[in-house]
Design an enzyme around this catalytic site. Structure first.
Site, PDB file in Angstrom:
ATOM      1  N   HIS A 295       0.829  -1.208   0.000  1.00  0.00           N
ATOM      2  CA  HIS A 295       0.000   0.000   0.000  1.00  0.00           C
ATOM      3  C   HIS A 295       0.869   1.266   0.000  1.00  0.00           C
ATOM      4  O   HIS A 295       0.598   2.227  -0.743  1.00  0.00           O
ATOM      5  CB  HIS A 295      -0.909  -0.026   1.229  1.00  0.00           C
ATOM      6  CG  HIS A 295      -1.654   1.250   1.454  1.00  0.00           C
ATOM      7  ND1 HIS A 295      -2.858   1.516   0.855  1.00  0.00           N
ATOM      8  CD2 HIS A 295      -1.350   2.347   2.214  1.00  0.00           C
ATOM      9  CE1 HIS A 295      -3.282   2.713   1.240  1.00  0.00           C
ATOM     10  NE2 HIS A 295      -2.378   3.234   2.069  1.00  0.00           N
ATOM     11  N   GLU A 296       1.918   1.287   0.805  1.00  0.00           N
ATOM     12  CA  GLU A 296       2.782   2.479   0.877  1.00  0.00           C
ATOM     13  C   GLU A 296       3.605   2.654  -0.399  1.00  0.00           C
ATOM     14  O   GLU A 296       3.822   3.785  -0.842  1.00  0.00           O
ATOM     15  CB  GLU A 296       3.703   2.365   2.090  1.00  0.00           C
ATOM     16  CG  GLU A 296       2.977   2.271   3.428  1.00  0.00           C
ATOM     17  CD  GLU A 296       2.089   3.483   3.680  1.00  0.00           C
ATOM     18  OE1 GLU A 296       2.405   4.581   3.180  1.00  0.00           O
ATOM     19  OE2 GLU A 296       1.064   3.329   4.380  1.00  0.00           O
TER      20      GLU A 296
END
Length: 450
Positions: A295-296
């Site tokens: 996600h990051e």
């Protein structure tokens, strides 16, 4: 005889003493009157001398200004010292000093000295001003300056016709600049405003990276060494995600912060990964940790950092324009600033941030599936996050979607993610992130993988 003479002697003595006292009083009164007359005479003389000195100074100052229509700084100081602070007292009608040529003296104005004097002395109250204004009529030696802008000036400028033209020009230029820098985000088809190139974003990420290391050092928070099992675990997951991140050429650096009370992780532009040890307690398996790191990484794949920087420019322009308008109309500036900031964040910044989080969830889910991690573990991780962390604000006031909405979206994307995992050999170079970045550069919405 003695008893008879004693009263007569007392009468004689009293009469003598009374005569002498009366004579003394008369003499003292006359002396006091003479001294008073002498004091008044001296006071009149001094007052007359002072008036003559003031008249002489005023006359000489007039003659000095008449001879020097444009007095220089040296001439002004010389005149001030000679005619004001000089101890000499002039009597009668003094004669002006001869003009001394100085290297800084200016010549007469082009229209002539006489016309210039007529223009300068046209005002009747010119001589009623202070000495500094009379010695320098151009205001160089004024002690108190007027304010640069007043409320009257601002209101007059706001109502001026040229101000309206300027405002129309600025608004039109802003609209044109905004539409020139629009781009379409692949998959979601969202149109966004972005003016920062990849190079500028990486430079901003490098500044944030150095600032973060300095802050951690000042706070006494340590970075776990490479031999620590938590650091080894993060590096193992990142080694499988990087080939599918679309950013294999970045100079990756991984830092695991020893802070068990903070459950957070982020990736700065340029490949700087920061993971707080508190998130490792929630992400118990490598697949769940890949959910967080994917996600990051996806935020950098979709260039959300440059979008946020561009968005801050537009929000600040709107906010400060609102503050200026409220100051012109006399409203509370601080109230307008806080209320405007809250309204802009609620109406623009927060909805945009929630869309970016949803895009990062989708890209990160496809990334971890291609890296042969189980995408179903993403649902397990967010359910544990929902049980552990209580959401304090409603979703419309938050920068992130609610955990329940996140879980619902991920469950919708699970069939596509599982299909990508089945087709992936965990070594391919044609990853979903690579195709996403190419589509972003080419302005294509649909991503086709052959």
């Amino acid at each position: 005889m003695l008893p008879i003479l004693r009263p007569s002697l007392g009468v004689v003595a009293s009469s003598v003493i009374g005569q002498r006292a009366g004579l003394t009083a008369v003499v003292g009164t006359r002396a006091l009157a003479a001294a008073s007359a002498a004091f008044r005479t001296r006071a009149r003389a001094r007052l007359s001398t002072a008036l003559q000195s003031t008249t002489a100074t005023s006359t000489i100052t007039r003659s000095f200004l008449h001879d020097h229509p444009y007095p220089s700084s040296q001439q002004q100081l010389r005149a001030y010292g000679r005619h004001v602070t000089s101890p000499r007292l002039y009597s009668g009608t003094p004669t002006p000093p001869p003009r001394r040529p100085t290297p800084t003296a200016r010549g007469p104005p082009p229209w002539g000295v006489q016309q210039h004097q007529q223009r300068r002395f046209a005002s009747n109250d010119w001589w009623n001003r202070s000495f500094n204004e009379r010695i320098d009529p151009y205001g160089v030696h004024r002690r108190y300056a007027d304010p640069l802008f007043t409320n009257q000036d601002l209101k007059r400028a706001a109502r001026h016709q040229n101000t309206k033209y300027f405002a129309v020009f600025c608004v039109a230029g802003t609209i044109i600049f905004y539409f020139i820098n629009l781009e379409t985000v692949p998959v979601s088809g969202r149109t966004r405003f972005n003016i920062y190139s990849r190079k500028r974003v990486v430079e901003a990420g490098d500044l944030s990276y150095r600032r973060l290391l300095y802050d951690l050092e000042q706070q006494g928070v340590g970075v776990l060494p490479d031999w620590d099992y938590r650091t080894q675990r993060v590096k193992r997951v990142m080694a499988k995600l990087i080939p599918f991140s679309g950013m294999r050429d970045e100079k990756w650096k991984i830092f695991v912060i020893d802070d068990p009370h903070t459950a957070n992780a982020f990736v700065l532009p340029g490949g700087k990964v920061f993971v707080f040890s508190g998130i490792l307690q929630l992400a118990r398996t490598d697949s769940q940790l890949a959910t967080v790191l994917g996600h990051e990484i996806a935020h950098n794949v979709a260039d959300h950092v440059g979008e946020r920087m561009s968005q801050n420019i537009g929000v600040n322009i709107l906010l400060y324009s609102l503050v200026v308008l409220t100051s012109v109309f006399g409203l509370g500036v601080l109230i307008a600033q806080f209320a405007g900031a809250w309204a802009l964040n609620t109406a623009i910044s927060n909805p945009m941030s929630r869309k970016q989080e949803s895009e990062a969830d989708y890209i990160g889910l496809m990334m971890m599936a291609e890296a042969c991690y189980d995408p179903r573990e993403a649902v397990t991780f967010w359910k544990r996050m929902n049980r552990t962390t209580q959401e304090k604000v409603p979703e419309w006031m938050s920068t992130h979607p609610s955990h329940s909405n996140r879980i619902e979206k991920i469950q919708e994307w699970l069939p596509e993610a599982l299909e990508k995992r089945e087709r992936s050999d965990c070594r391919t170079t044609a990853s979903f992130a690579d195709l996403f970045r190419q589509a972003l550069l080419n302005g294509v919405v649909e991503i086709r993988q052959y």
